[in-house]
Design an enzyme around this catalytic site. Sequence first.
Site, short mmCIF file in Angstrom:
data_model
loop_
_atom_site.label_atom_id
_atom_site.label_comp_id
_atom_site.label_asym_id
_atom_site.label_seq_id
_atom_site.Cartn_x
_atom_site.Cartn_y
_atom_site.Cartn_z
N ASP A 276 -10.15 1.91 2.40
CA ASP A 276 -10.28 1.07 3.60
C ASP A 276 -11.11 1.75 4.69
OD1 ASP A 276 -8.87 -1.14 2.72
OD2 ASP A 276 -6.95 -0.47 3.56
N LYS B 273 0.81 -1.23 0.00
CA LYS B 273 0.00 0.00 0.00
C LYS B 273 0.84 1.28 0.00
CE LYS B 273 -4.03 -2.16 2.06
NZ LYS B 273 -4.98 -2.26 3.16
P1 NDP Z 1 0.60 -4.44 9.14
O1 NDP Z 1 1.52 -5.57 8.93
O2 NDP Z 1 0.85 -3.13 8.49
O3 NDP Z 1 0.51 -4.12 10.73
C1 NDP Z 1 0.34 -5.18 11.64
C2 NDP Z 1 0.06 -4.62 13.03
O4 NDP Z 1 -0.24 -5.74 13.88
C3 NDP Z 1 1.24 -3.91 13.68
O5 NDP Z 1 0.75 -2.85 14.47
C4 NDP Z 1 1.86 -5.00 14.56
O6 NDP Z 1 2.54 -4.51 15.70
C5 NDP Z 1 0.61 -5.71 15.01
N1 NDP Z 1 0.82 -7.12 15.43
C6 NDP Z 1 1.18 -8.15 14.64
N2 NDP Z 1 1.22 -9.30 15.36
C7 NDP Z 1 0.85 -8.97 16.63
C8 NDP Z 1 0.69 -9.71 17.83
N3 NDP Z 1 0.90 -11.03 17.87
N4 NDP Z 1 0.30 -9.06 18.95
C9 NDP Z 1 0.08 -7.75 18.92
N5 NDP Z 1 0.22 -6.97 17.81
C10 NDP Z 1 0.61 -7.58 16.68
O7 NDP Z 1 -0.84 -5.01 8.75
P2 NDP Z 1 -2.12 -4.17 8.27
O8 NDP Z 1 -2.23 -2.98 9.13
O9 NDP Z 1 -2.09 -3.97 6.81
O10 NDP Z 1 -3.32 -5.20 8.57
C11 NDP Z 1 -3.75 -5.43 9.90
C12 NDP Z 1 -4.98 -6.35 9.89
O11 NDP Z 1 -6.07 -5.70 9.24
C13 NDP Z 1 -4.75 -7.67 9.14
O12 NDP Z 1 -5.39 -8.69 9.88
C14 NDP Z 1 -5.46 -7.45 7.82
O13 NDP Z 1 -5.92 -8.65 7.25
C15 NDP Z 1 -6.63 -6.57 8.27
N6 NDP Z 1 -7.20 -5.75 7.17
C16 NDP Z 1 -8.52 -5.97 6.83
C17 NDP Z 1 -9.11 -5.22 5.85
C18 NDP Z 1 -10.54 -5.48 5.51
O14 NDP Z 1 -11.00 -4.97 4.46
N7 NDP Z 1 -11.28 -6.22 6.32
C19 NDP Z 1 -8.39 -4.16 5.13
C20 NDP Z 1 -7.02 -3.98 5.60
C21 NDP Z 1 -6.46 -4.78 6.58
P3 NDP Z 1 4.07 -3.99 15.59
O15 NDP Z 1 3.99 -2.60 15.03
O16 NDP Z 1 4.54 -4.02 16.99
O17 NDP Z 1 4.78 -4.95 14.70
#
Ligand code: NDP
Length: 279
Positions: free
Chosen positions: A104, A67
């Site tokens: 989104d 993105k």
């Molecule tokens: P990113 O990879 O950009 O960010 C992931 C985030 O999750 C970070 O803040 C990370 O923390 C955190 N994280 C990952 N694993 C853990 C854990 N085990 N415990 C706590 N925090 C955790 O992903 P996106 O932001 O792009 O996507 C996030 C979610 O949103 C996904 O599940 C995706 O499928 C969903 N999504 C759904 C959409 C829809 O249309 N329904 C659209 C867009 C996204 P840290 O910064 O510390 O690494």
Amino acid sequence: MSVDRYAVFGHPIKHSKSPRIHSLFAEQAGQALSYSAIEVPAKHFQKVVTAFFANGGKGLNCTVPLKELAWAFADRLTERAKLSKAVNTLKLEADGSILGDNTDGCGLVTDLISNHDIVLSNSRVLILGAGGATRGIIAPLLEQGLQTLTIANRTVEKACGLAAEFQDIGAISAGSFADLQDQQFDLILNATSASLTGQLPPLPEDLLAANGVCYDLAYGNEPTPFVRWGLEQQAAKSLDGLGMLVEQAAEAFFIWRGVRPDTHPVINLLNSERSSKTS
Ligand code: NDP
């Protein structure tokens, strides 16, 4: 005659529901188009996206981890894409330039308000996670007149950075999961990717206010760990992100094709398909 070509790029992408959703929209609108899911690692993005549009592609969706690259690729950005610094929709314009948008946040807000009757104005909202999805939903949520918006993330600096970036738009604060102790929220959005690995961020008891709502942006055939947590907390509703997925796709379809799909039959169909998979 060849049909207009669209696609979603991402890595991984093979489980994407977007081709199915867009083919249902096209069928509903009586329009002929093709929409495919294409595996594109970040390092190949520039080359593949350039070739896609050079070879007649009309529009693209981009998902993890592309993105921000799509944001940088676009010649022109909508206001909401400028604010979020992330693009999930690219469109070939009549003059040959590429427009970047982010649907989104609009998809989430539409799902919350129109599909689930959730009141956002004057509510206390918590977002768990500070990645690309959070970046796209902050401004559209703040525009609904929230009382407060709090971002909590495992890597605290990322949450603080986002709060600083959006502080001119509304009341926004940030911290760690531990900082949530003794706070309560009317709506808790899980925008971490923890659900994708069957995990749940560490959340204190009593985080959800009475009649509060939980919403996981992730979705699956089974309730996600966060949706299950919400049910355990007696949430008035504990929802996953399938509706958001369909609504953000509908907004992209409108941008590309000028027709706004009726999302309800598509959400109902996808919901019935997944419940038949689990029964
Ligand atoms: P990113 O990879 O950009 O960010 C992931 C985030 O999750 C970070 O803040 C990370 O923390 C955190 N994280 C990952 N694993 C853990 C854990 N085990 N415990 C706590 N925090 C955790 O992903 P996106 O932001 O792009 O996507 C996030 C979610 O949103 C996904 O599940 C995706 O499928 C969903 N999504 C759904 C959409 C829809 O249309 N329904 C659209 C867009 C996204 P840290 O910064 O510390 O690494």
